[in-house]
Design an enzyme around this catalytic site. Structure first.
Site, PDB file in Angstrom:
ATOM      1  NE  ARG A  55      -4.406  -1.392  -0.043  1.00  0.00           N
ATOM      2  CZ  ARG A  55      -4.408  -2.131  -0.758  1.00  0.00           C
ATOM      3  NH1 ARG A  55      -3.589  -2.542  -1.824  1.00  0.00           N
ATOM      4  NH2 ARG A  55      -5.749  -2.812  -0.828  1.00  0.00           N
ATOM      5  CD  GLU A 106      -2.798   3.493  -5.177  1.00  0.00           C
ATOM      6  OE1 GLU A 106      -3.915   2.917  -5.430  1.00  0.00           O
ATOM      7  OE2 GLU A 106      -2.030   2.963  -5.047  1.00  0.00           O
ATOM      8  CG  HIS A 142      -3.268  -0.224  -6.952  1.00  0.00           C
ATOM      9  ND1 HIS A 142      -3.761   0.230  -5.854  1.00  0.00           N
ATOM     10  CD2 HIS A 142      -3.515  -1.782  -6.762  1.00  0.00           C
ATOM     11  CE1 HIS A 142      -4.189  -0.592  -4.887  1.00  0.00           C
ATOM     12  NE2 HIS A 142      -3.802  -1.717  -5.508  1.00  0.00           N
TER      13      HIS A 142
HETATM   14  P1  NAP Z   1      -1.304 -11.439   4.577  1.00  0.00           P
HETATM   15  O1  NAP Z   1      -1.181 -12.823   4.335  1.00  0.00           O
HETATM   16  O2  NAP Z   1      -2.210 -10.961   5.956  1.00  0.00           O
HETATM   17  O3  NAP Z   1       0.229 -10.796   5.101  1.00  0.00           O
HETATM   18  C1  NAP Z   1       0.579  -9.735   5.808  1.00  0.00           C
HETATM   19  C2  NAP Z   1       1.917  -9.954   6.182  1.00  0.00           C
HETATM   20  O4  NAP Z   1       2.371  -8.564   6.690  1.00  0.00           O
HETATM   21  C3  NAP Z   1       2.255 -10.853   7.230  1.00  0.00           C
HETATM   22  O5  NAP Z   1       3.410 -11.638   7.004  1.00  0.00           O
HETATM   23  C4  NAP Z   1       2.395  -9.927   8.463  1.00  0.00           C
HETATM   24  O6  NAP Z   1       2.987 -10.552   9.400  1.00  0.00           O
HETATM   25  C5  NAP Z   1       2.842  -8.863   7.920  1.00  0.00           C
HETATM   26  N1  NAP Z   1       2.621  -7.394   8.539  1.00  0.00           N
HETATM   27  C6  NAP Z   1       1.512  -7.001   8.869  1.00  0.00           C
HETATM   28  N2  NAP Z   1       1.680  -5.884   9.736  1.00  0.00           N
HETATM   29  C7  NAP Z   1       3.021  -5.917   9.978  1.00  0.00           C
HETATM   30  C8  NAP Z   1       3.717  -4.729  10.637  1.00  0.00           C
HETATM   31  N3  NAP Z   1       3.292  -3.600  11.403  1.00  0.00           N
HETATM   32  N4  NAP Z   1       5.083  -4.655  10.588  1.00  0.00           N
HETATM   33  C9  NAP Z   1       5.632  -5.651   9.868  1.00  0.00           C
HETATM   34  N5  NAP Z   1       4.895  -6.690   9.156  1.00  0.00           N
HETATM   35  C10 NAP Z   1       3.431  -6.744   9.277  1.00  0.00           C
HETATM   36  O7  NAP Z   1      -1.601 -10.484   3.378  1.00  0.00           O
HETATM   37  P2  NAP Z   1      -1.344 -10.593   1.894  1.00  0.00           P
HETATM   38  O8  NAP Z   1      -2.633 -11.633   1.351  1.00  0.00           O
HETATM   39  O9  NAP Z   1       0.010 -11.227   1.605  1.00  0.00           O
HETATM   40  O10 NAP Z   1      -1.696  -9.266   1.455  1.00  0.00           O
HETATM   41  C11 NAP Z   1      -0.605  -8.128   1.885  1.00  0.00           C
HETATM   42  C12 NAP Z   1      -1.076  -6.930   1.296  1.00  0.00           C
HETATM   43  O11 NAP Z   1      -0.835  -6.404  -0.046  1.00  0.00           O
HETATM   44  C13 NAP Z   1      -2.895  -6.706   1.443  1.00  0.00           C
HETATM   45  O12 NAP Z   1      -3.469  -6.346   2.762  1.00  0.00           O
HETATM   46  C14 NAP Z   1      -2.682  -5.396   0.468  1.00  0.00           C
HETATM   47  O13 NAP Z   1      -2.753  -4.177   1.068  1.00  0.00           O
HETATM   48  C15 NAP Z   1      -1.589  -5.553  -0.498  1.00  0.00           C
HETATM   49  N6  NAP Z   1      -1.948  -6.181  -1.764  1.00  0.00           N
HETATM   50  C16 NAP Z   1      -1.668  -5.305  -3.058  1.00  0.00           C
HETATM   51  C17 NAP Z   1      -1.949  -5.469  -4.184  1.00  0.00           C
HETATM   52  C18 NAP Z   1      -1.813  -4.356  -5.422  1.00  0.00           C
HETATM   53  O14 NAP Z   1      -2.474  -4.726  -6.323  1.00  0.00           O
HETATM   54  N7  NAP Z   1      -0.715  -3.796  -5.232  1.00  0.00           N
HETATM   55  C19 NAP Z   1      -2.751  -6.689  -4.500  1.00  0.00           C
HETATM   56  C20 NAP Z   1      -2.939  -7.494  -3.268  1.00  0.00           C
HETATM   57  C21 NAP Z   1      -2.278  -7.239  -1.974  1.00  0.00           C
HETATM   58  P3  NAP Z   1       2.667 -10.362  11.152  1.00  0.00           P
HETATM   59  O15 NAP Z   1       1.413 -10.324  11.219  1.00  0.00           O
HETATM   60  O16 NAP Z   1       3.686 -11.460  11.464  1.00  0.00           O
HETATM   61  O17 NAP Z   1       3.319  -8.929  11.253  1.00  0.00           O
HETATM   62  C1  8YV Z   2      -7.079  -4.561  -6.268  1.00  0.00           C
HETATM   63  C2  8YV Z   2      -5.494  -4.873  -4.136  1.00  0.00           C
HETATM   64  O1  8YV Z   2      -6.140  -3.889  -7.285  1.00  0.00           O
HETATM   65  O2  8YV Z   2      -6.170  -6.999  -3.551  1.00  0.00           O
HETATM   66  C3  8YV Z   2      -5.828  -5.659  -3.128  1.00  0.00           C
HETATM   67  O3  8YV Z   2      -5.714  -5.507  -1.914  1.00  0.00           O
HETATM   68  O4  8YV Z   2      -5.090  -3.843  -3.790  1.00  0.00           O
HETATM   69  C4  8YV Z   2      -5.799  -5.291  -5.648  1.00  0.00           C
HETATM   70  O5  8YV Z   2      -5.630  -6.529  -5.826  1.00  0.00           O
HETATM   71  C5  8YV Z   2      -7.858  -3.700  -5.490  1.00  0.00           C
HETATM   72  O6  8YV Z   2      -8.237  -4.215  -4.070  1.00  0.00           O
HETATM   73  C6  8YV Z   2      -9.031  -3.469  -6.317  1.00  0.00           C
HETATM   74  O7  8YV Z   2      -9.555  -2.218  -6.314  1.00  0.00           O
END
Ligand code: NAP
Ligand code: 8YV
Length: 320
Positions: free
Chosen positions: A232, A261, A279
């Site tokens: 994020r 964004e 994104h």
């Molecule tokens: P997840 O399985 O919940 O993993 C989150 C990771 O972050 C865990 O390893 C957690 O470990 C760590 N974490 C959380 N808070 C933290 C902190 N304060 N300091 C250090 N580490 C921390 O989530 P995910 O499915 O992998 O997704 C992660 C994030 O990626 C989503 O929440 C979303 O915001 C983002 N994302 C972006 C896109 C995009 O389109 N760019 C797409 C998908 C996801 P601990 O709990 O041990 O700290």
């Molecule tokens: C999407 C994301 O683009 O899953 C997330 O957390 O950031 C992306 O996969 C978004 O949520 C769709 O608006």
């Protein structure tokens, strides 16, 4: 008036969510989450919601019979989960179905940032290869690097798995050390940044992660350092990042997410040492379809069985 449950869609959402819901539910579709023109009697009929983006406490408060919010995306920072939990409303997200796509994009963004393929392709398209000769060598290389992953959850683990064949050393920082990996663990972000020369951030937006990648972390990453952010925009202190890229405090950055964004500061766009994506980490047709299906499947499961498929941890569902 039908006897089907009423589901609210406040704002734009992937069309497949709508098409999956329309036969099963009565839909109320609004331009946005302000719901200004909707009568309280209409809102009182709403039992479910499907949203991509914002679902604020002010809307939750106006929906006295709301039971469940299906949020599109694995990150659900647009939904006020504390307000939902306080009213006993379940929130669901779309985990796992996007892990591979987001991890693939992360590797592509990393290589693009380091090897500048976006500039190289533009050079070819502009006819400069033929006119001027070979494209300049990229100052940076992935070879021999150490990569720190900030967030080793569902997506972070897939990124790490993809990085292993690149023969880089893998380190990570999370709040809790994982017992199922042998990657080097660091208890703090500065400590992680000091140990590596690539930092990949894939954490949720929370009060704790807000601005966590600050000037100190970037200084620790160092002048050969590369930052990749696919989590994020709120996680990075964006003005500090721009200053670090301008001053050479770090070498380069690849960003899929930004602080406000869809606004991307001109200062970032003007930099030669960045690769910027709007994104799109999960943005393929198959993956977005799978995410849309999971939004719909969660609502159907809730109204059929009372057991949503993927509730978020803040609004758990008791299984009897
Ligand atoms: P997840 O399985 O919940 O993993 C989150 C990771 O972050 C865990 O390893 C957690 O470990 C760590 N974490 C959380 N808070 C933290 C902190 N304060 N300091 C250090 N580490 C921390 O989530 P995910 O499915 O992998 O997704 C992660 C994030 O990626 C989503 O929440 C979303 O915001 C983002 N994302 C972006 C896109 C995009 O389109 N760019 C797409 C998908 C996801 P601990 O709990 O041990 O700290
Ligand atoms: C999407 C994301 O683009 O899953 C997330 O957390 O950031 C992306 O996969 C978004 O949520 C769709 O608006």
């Amino acid at each position: 008036m039908s006897d089907r449950p009423v589901v609210l869609i406040p704002g734009r959402i992937h069309p497949r969510v709508r098409s999956r819901l329309v036969d099963r539910f009565e839909l109320i579709e609004l331009a946005d989450a302000s719901a200004t023109d909707v009568a309280p009697e209409q809102l009182a009929r709403v039992r479910g919601a499907a949203v991509s983006g914002r679902f604020p406490a002010s809307l939750i408060e106006r929906l006295p019979n709301l039971e469940v919010i299906g949020s599109f995306g694995v990150g659900y920072d647009g939904v006020d989960v504390a307000a939902a939990a306080a009213k006993g409303v379940i929130v669901t997200n779309t985990p796992d179905v996007l892990n591979d796509e987001v991890a693939d994009t992360t590797i592509a963004l990393l290589l693009n940032t380091i090897r500048q393929f976006h500039f190289a392709e533009r050079y070819l398209r502009e006819g400069r290869w033929e006119r001027e000769g070979a494209f300049p060598l990229s100052p940076l290389s992935l070879k021999g690097r150490k990569v720190g992953i900030h967030g080793l959850g569902r997506i972070g683990m897939e990124i790490a798995a993809r990085l292993s064949p690149f023969k880089v050393e893998i380190h990570y920082h999370t709040r809790h050390r994982r017992s199922d990996v042998t990657y080097a663990y660091h208890g703090g972000l500065v400590e992680l940044a000091e140990a590596v020369d690539i930092l990949i951030s894939i954490v949720p937006s929370t009060p704790q992660t807000n601005g966590a990648i600050n000037g100190d972390v970037l200084a620790a990453l160092g002048s050969n350092g590369v930052l990749i952010n696919v989590g994020r925009g709120s996680t990075v202190d964006q003005p500090a990042l721009i200053s670090a890229l301008q001053a050479g405090t770090i070498a380069a950055a690849g960003l899929d997410v930004f602080a406000e964004e869809p606004h991307v500061p001109q200062a970032l766009i003007d930099l030669p040492n960045v690769s910027l994506l709007p994104h799109v980490a999960s943005a393929s047709v198959p993956t977005r379809n799978a995410m849309a299906d999971l939004v719909a499947d969660n609502l159907v499961a809730w109204f059929d069985t009372g057991l949503p498929l993927t509730p978020v941890p803040e609004t758990p569902v008791a299984r009897s």
